[in-house]
Design a protein around this motif. Structure first.
Motif, PDB file in Angstrom:
ATOM      1  N   PHE A  40       8.165  13.834  -4.694  1.00  0.00           N
ATOM      2  CA  PHE A  40       7.781  14.296  -6.030  1.00  0.00           C
ATOM      3  C   PHE A  40       8.249  15.717  -6.318  1.00  0.00           C
ATOM      4  O   PHE A  40       8.253  16.136  -7.468  1.00  0.00           O
ATOM      5  N   SER A  41       8.608  16.484  -5.291  1.00  0.00           N
ATOM      6  CA  SER A  41       8.862  17.913  -5.479  1.00  0.00           C
ATOM      7  C   SER A  41      10.337  18.254  -5.623  1.00  0.00           C
ATOM      8  O   SER A  41      10.707  19.421  -5.596  1.00  0.00           O
ATOM      9  N   GLY A  80       4.546  17.263  -2.409  1.00  0.00           N
ATOM     10  CA  GLY A  80       4.133  15.915  -2.076  1.00  0.00           C
ATOM     11  C   GLY A  80       5.202  14.845  -2.101  1.00  0.00           C
ATOM     12  O   GLY A  80       6.191  14.933  -2.825  1.00  0.00           O
ATOM     13  N   SER A  81       4.981  13.837  -1.272  1.00  0.00           N
ATOM     14  CA  SER A  81       5.779  12.621  -1.222  1.00  0.00           C
ATOM     15  C   SER A  81       4.817  11.451  -1.054  1.00  0.00           C
ATOM     16  O   SER A  81       3.624  11.647  -0.794  1.00  0.00           O
ATOM     17  N   ALA A 101       0.841  -1.197   0.000  1.00  0.00           N
ATOM     18  CA  ALA A 101       0.000   0.000   0.000  1.00  0.00           C
ATOM     19  C   ALA A 101       0.873   1.243   0.000  1.00  0.00           C
ATOM     20  O   ALA A 101       2.078   1.201   0.269  1.00  0.00           O
ATOM     21  N   GLY A 102       0.231   2.374  -0.314  1.00  0.00           N
ATOM     22  CA  GLY A 102       0.936   3.655  -0.324  1.00  0.00           C
ATOM     23  C   GLY A 102       0.120   4.718   0.376  1.00  0.00           C
ATOM     24  O   GLY A 102      -1.081   4.558   0.614  1.00  0.00           O
ATOM     25  N   LEU A 103       0.772   5.832   0.698  1.00  0.00           N
ATOM     26  CA  LEU A 103       0.099   6.955   1.346  1.00  0.00           C
ATOM     27  C   LEU A 103       0.717   8.253   0.855  1.00  0.00           C
ATOM     28  O   LEU A 103       1.922   8.483   1.006  1.00  0.00           O
ATOM     29  N   PHE A 104      -0.119   9.112   0.272  1.00  0.00           N
ATOM     30  CA  PHE A 104       0.315  10.414  -0.219  1.00  0.00           C
ATOM     31  C   PHE A 104       0.389  11.383   0.952  1.00  0.00           C
ATOM     32  O   PHE A 104      -0.556  11.514   1.727  1.00  0.00           O
ATOM     33  N   VAL A 105       1.529  12.052   1.112  1.00  0.00           N
ATOM     34  CA  VAL A 105       1.729  12.994   2.217  1.00  0.00           C
ATOM     35  C   VAL A 105       2.281  14.303   1.669  1.00  0.00           C
ATOM     36  O   VAL A 105       2.709  14.391   0.521  1.00  0.00           O
ATOM     37  N   THR A 106       2.278  15.325   2.511  1.00  0.00           N
ATOM     38  CA  THR A 106       2.613  16.662   2.041  1.00  0.00           C
ATOM     39  C   THR A 106       4.099  16.878   1.802  1.00  0.00           C
ATOM     40  O   THR A 106       4.474  17.736   1.002  1.00  0.00           O
ATOM     41  N   SER A 107       4.953  16.141   2.503  1.00  0.00           N
ATOM     42  CA  SER A 107       6.383  16.433   2.425  1.00  0.00           C
ATOM     43  C   SER A 107       7.210  15.191   2.697  1.00  0.00           C
ATOM     44  O   SER A 107       6.725  14.199   3.257  1.00  0.00           O
ATOM     45  N   GLY A 108       8.501  15.280   2.352  1.00  0.00           N
ATOM     46  CA  GLY A 108       9.415  14.191   2.657  1.00  0.00           C
ATOM     47  C   GLY A 108       9.641  14.029   4.147  1.00  0.00           C
ATOM     48  O   GLY A 108       9.840  12.917   4.637  1.00  0.00           O
ATOM     49  N   PRO A 126      -6.798  16.835  -2.530  1.00  0.00           N
ATOM     50  CA  PRO A 126      -5.437  16.987  -3.049  1.00  0.00           C
ATOM     51  C   PRO A 126      -5.236  16.380  -4.435  1.00  0.00           C
ATOM     52  O   PRO A 126      -4.110  16.096  -4.830  1.00  0.00           O
ATOM     53  N   GLY A 127      -6.338  16.192  -5.165  1.00  0.00           N
ATOM     54  CA  GLY A 127      -6.230  15.537  -6.463  1.00  0.00           C
ATOM     55  C   GLY A 127      -5.334  16.269  -7.444  1.00  0.00           C
ATOM     56  O   GLY A 127      -4.623  15.648  -8.239  1.00  0.00           O
TER      57      GLY A 127
END
Length: 426
Positions: free
Chosen positions: A267-268, A276-277, A117-124, A303-304
């Motif tokens: 990603f940034s 995002g990370s 599984a994965g989880l999208f988060v705001t930062s590293g 956050p799409g």
């Protein structure tokens, strides 16, 4: 085509206006929306080219050209990414599990790294904190990491302040690895001895930022995982630039992912998304991380747009990062023409990170060297922005917003500056 783009821009601005009104977000002004429209109208949707308007070299008040190599976080969304953010996005609520763009991204990253599984988060920083919190659910648990890693130096000691975890740092090798035998000697797993914390996790970084973007070998990951398995520990990898490592080796990221307990990709940075990370791990760890993300204020409603940008960055990752690596090699090849003394070293880059190093017996300080590199002169009107990251290292990073012309300007300035440094010491 121009009319079609204009219609899309108007439609996008209209939608954004309605969305902002619905969300009651006064900080997003009409001027901001107009700016978005202007950018859309000025872009040609050609993701395979670096557009002229994306060159970062500009002139300062004195007429010097400025080229900015401070970090790959300076990369901005490309025209293709902007298009994806408009056309390939869900506006569902992610906290309710209804944002399909986010869910597809999380599933994609998990599969790419061989995880459940994965989880999208705001930062590293959040991407490192959450999985290590999951691995160290008992306060006072111990984490072994490198003395030069991002988690240890640049994340405010968040493992201690939020997770209640105890760090033990070992020396980082020049290639970014840790001596696994030294790590083994530090492991404490005897729960019956009340004097010691229990060592729960080992953290690695790939590529390693302060080791000059070094690529850790896949075989080293296998050895690290074997050590963790032997002592019942988890292996977390700060993979902010792990895709850089995979591209440099010409392998799929899963070759690294198969050995980790958890991993974060960003990603940034070189991938060029705005925010995002993503964490990838087993289902139980991700479930725990999702819960703690909410407590830390990291859950986003819609956050799409950001997830769409991140997904697009993965679509073009190989081309984007290969170009960054090639530009770093271009700069190195140009600067290597200067005959440098033993106390001044320009390391050959493996990825998009370059380092200029002073030895301990160097006759100048790092601040002096940085000033010579950055400040323009009458003979070389180029201002090269590159930070000193330690008392002996200046670091430069290529990224998607730097064109070949920018890199040639950097070569010109570095050759001029380093030759001057050499001449002054004769």
């Amino acid at each position: 085509l121009t009319i079609a783009i204009m219609l899309k821009a108007v439609a996008a601005v209209t939608f954004f206006s309605q969305t902002i009104t619905h969300l009651n977000a006064p900080s997003v002004t009409p001027a901001c929306l107009i700016s978005i429209a202007k950018r859309l109208l000025s872009y040609q949707y050609n993701s395979g080219e670096k557009q002229k308007h994306r060159q970062t070299s500009i002139s300062d008040d004195a007429g010097a050209r400025i080229v900015d190599f401070r970090s790959d976080v300076l990369s901005k969304p490309t025209p293709g990414m902007m298009k994806a953010m408009i056309e390939s996005v869900s506006y569902g609520d992610d906290v309710f599990g209804e944002n399909t763009t986010v869910m597809e991204l999380e599933s994609r990253v998990a599969k790419m790294l061989g995880q459940e599984a994965g989880l999208f988060v705001t930062s590293g920083t959040m991407g490192n904190l959450l999985p290590v919190m999951s691995h160290c659910r008992e306060r006072g648990s111990e984490v072994i990491l490198g003395d030069l890693c991002h988690i240890h130096l640049y994340e405010q000691g968040s493992l201690a302040s939020f997770a209640g975890a105890h760090h033990r740092a070992v020396s980082t090798n020049p290639d970014g690895t840790l001596c696994l035998e030294q790590c083994r000697r530090l492991i404490r797993t005897n729960a019956e001895d009340p004097h010691y914390p229990i060592t729960r996790a080992l953290c690695l970084e790939n590529t390693h930022g302060l080791a000059g973007g070094k690529v850790l070998p896949v075989a080293y990951f296998a050895e690290a995982r074997e050590l963790c398995n032997r002592y019942g520990m988890k292996l977390h990898v700060d993979g902010a630039r792990l895709i850089n490592a995979a591209v440099a080796l010409g392998i799929d990221p899963i070759e690294y992912g198969r050995y980790v307990s958890s991993v974060t990709i960003c990603f940034s940075k070189g991938l060029g998304a705005p925010v995002g990370s993503c964490i990838a791990s087993d289902a139980d760890t991700i479930s725990y991380c999702r819960r703690i993300r909410k407590a830390l204020g990291g859950a986003a409603r819609q956050p799409g747009l950001l997830a769409a940008a991140a997904s697009y960055s993965l679509d073009v990752a190989k081309d984007t990062l290969s170009a960054d690596h090639a530009n770093a090699q271009l700069i190195y090849s140009g600067v290597s023409q200067v005959n440098l003394p033993d106390w001044l070293v320009f390391e050959k880059p493996q990825t998009n990170v370059m380092q200029i190093k002073l030895t301990k017996d160097a006759p100048i300080s790092i601040d002096q060297l940085q000033t010579i590199i950055e400040e323009p002169t009458d003979s070389c009107k180029i201002r090269l922005r590159a930070p000193a990251v330690s008392e002996t290292i200046i670091r430069l990073l290529t990224h998607n917003d730097l064109t070949r012309q920018d890199c040639l300007l950097a070569v010109e300035k570095l050759k001029y500056a380093l030759q001057n440094v050499v001449d002054l010491q004769k």
